[in-house]
Motif scaffolding. Sequence first.
Motif, short mmCIF file in Angstrom:
data_model
loop_
_atom_site.label_atom_id
_atom_site.label_comp_id
_atom_site.label_asym_id
_atom_site.label_seq_id
_atom_site.Cartn_x
_atom_site.Cartn_y
_atom_site.Cartn_z
N MET A 181 0.88 -1.13 0.02
CA MET A 181 -0.01 0.01 -0.04
C MET A 181 0.84 1.26 -0.13
O MET A 181 1.81 1.45 0.64
N ALA A 182 0.52 2.26 -0.89
CA ALA A 182 1.34 3.57 -0.92
C ALA A 182 1.18 4.15 0.37
O ALA A 182 0.03 4.33 1.08
N ILE A 183 2.25 4.88 0.75
CA ILE A 183 2.29 5.93 1.76
C ILE A 183 2.18 7.21 1.48
O ILE A 183 2.71 7.63 0.40
N ARG A 184 1.25 8.07 2.08
CA ARG A 184 1.01 9.45 1.69
C ARG A 184 2.31 10.30 2.07
O ARG A 184 2.33 10.43 3.36
N GLN A 185 3.06 10.84 1.43
CA GLN A 185 4.13 12.00 1.87
C GLN A 185 3.90 13.26 1.66
O GLN A 185 3.39 13.57 0.60
N LYS A 236 -2.90 22.20 8.32
CA LYS A 236 -2.08 23.19 9.40
C LYS A 236 -0.91 23.70 8.67
O LYS A 236 -0.71 24.94 8.96
N LEU A 237 -0.06 23.01 7.87
CA LEU A 237 0.89 23.72 7.40
C LEU A 237 0.29 24.84 6.11
O LEU A 237 0.86 25.94 6.05
N ARG A 238 -0.58 24.45 5.55
CA ARG A 238 -1.25 25.44 4.41
C ARG A 238 -1.88 26.60 5.17
O ARG A 238 -1.65 27.71 4.77
N GLU A 239 -2.53 26.28 6.52
CA GLU A 239 -2.86 27.43 7.14
C GLU A 239 -1.84 28.25 7.52
O GLU A 239 -2.02 29.49 7.67
N ALA A 240 -0.69 27.89 7.81
CA ALA A 240 0.35 28.65 8.23
C ALA A 240 1.00 29.34 7.10
O ALA A 240 2.08 30.04 7.09
N GLY A 241 0.30 29.13 5.69
CA GLY A 241 0.97 29.80 4.44
C GLY A 241 2.30 28.98 3.85
O GLY A 241 2.67 29.60 2.77
N TYR A 242 2.37 27.96 4.21
CA TYR A 242 3.29 27.03 3.65
C TYR A 242 2.64 26.38 2.06
O TYR A 242 1.48 25.84 2.16
N ILE A 243 3.36 26.25 1.25
CA ILE A 243 3.08 25.40 -0.09
C ILE A 243 3.33 24.35 0.09
O ILE A 243 4.78 23.63 0.60
N ALA A 244 2.28 23.08 0.23
CA ALA A 244 2.64 21.96 0.62
C ALA A 244 1.61 21.03 -0.47
O ALA A 244 0.74 21.50 -0.84
N ASN A 245 2.17 19.88 -0.72
CA ASN A 245 1.43 18.74 -1.46
C ASN A 245 1.73 17.36 -0.75
O ASN A 245 2.61 17.23 -0.62
N ILE A 246 0.80 16.56 -1.47
CA ILE A 246 1.08 15.12 -0.97
C ILE A 246 1.28 14.11 -2.31
O ILE A 246 0.86 14.42 -3.66
N SER A 247 2.17 13.26 -2.03
CA SER A 247 2.81 12.49 -2.98
C SER A 247 2.82 11.14 -2.54
O SER A 247 2.56 10.93 -1.08
N GLU A 248 2.63 10.09 -3.45
CA GLU A 248 2.79 8.75 -2.97
C GLU A 248 4.12 8.11 -2.95
O GLU A 248 4.77 8.25 -3.93
N VAL A 249 4.69 7.38 -1.82
CA VAL A 249 5.91 6.79 -1.62
C VAL A 249 5.57 5.41 -1.25
O VAL A 249 4.63 4.99 -0.72
N ILE A 250 6.54 4.37 -1.38
CA ILE A 250 6.61 3.06 -0.62
C ILE A 250 7.45 2.86 0.25
O ILE A 250 8.49 3.61 0.45
N GLY A 251 7.17 2.03 1.44
CA GLY A 251 8.20 1.79 2.20
C GLY A 251 8.56 0.55 2.48
O GLY A 251 7.75 -0.58 2.18
N ALA A 252 9.73 0.20 2.57
CA ALA A 252 10.51 -1.15 2.64
C ALA A 252 11.23 -1.61 3.59
O ALA A 252 12.06 -0.53 3.98
N ALA A 253 11.38 -2.71 4.26
CA ALA A 253 12.38 -3.19 5.22
C ALA A 253 13.74 -3.57 4.46
O ALA A 253 13.65 -4.07 3.46
#
Length: 143
Positions: free
Chosen positions: A1-5, A58-75
Amino acid sequence: MAIRQISVFLENRPGQLAEITRILYENDINLRALNIAETADYGVLRLITNHTSLTLDKLREAGYIANISEVIGAAVPDRPGGLASLLSVIAEEGIDVGYMYSILGHTGDLSYMIFRVTDCQRAEAVLEKHGIRTLDIQGLGIH
């Protein structure tokens, strides 16, 4: 399952990281992983938290430009060559790694890495086919 970063664009000036971590603290948000890439003028903070949507809001409310992308995690086996063997599996399947970074923490003989790849589902299937454990949001304690 992809992780939202979350990726946050930062001015290259003192205090930016302190302000972001203060915002997280004030909203009871816990970091799971983070990475910073920078140029002379700006930086990109990539982070995974236990509350992705709240963090973004919360980051956007504080005025930061932020977005979400998908990543994977592995052991990754925590031994010499552990990461090399995982990356060899990915390379043999023709999967491109845009970037990667480690997750905070360590369990037994395993470390954990985050990978930005072009196709998260395919990369996860390849890793699992080769017996490499992937992480999901429950494993990272993400809501």
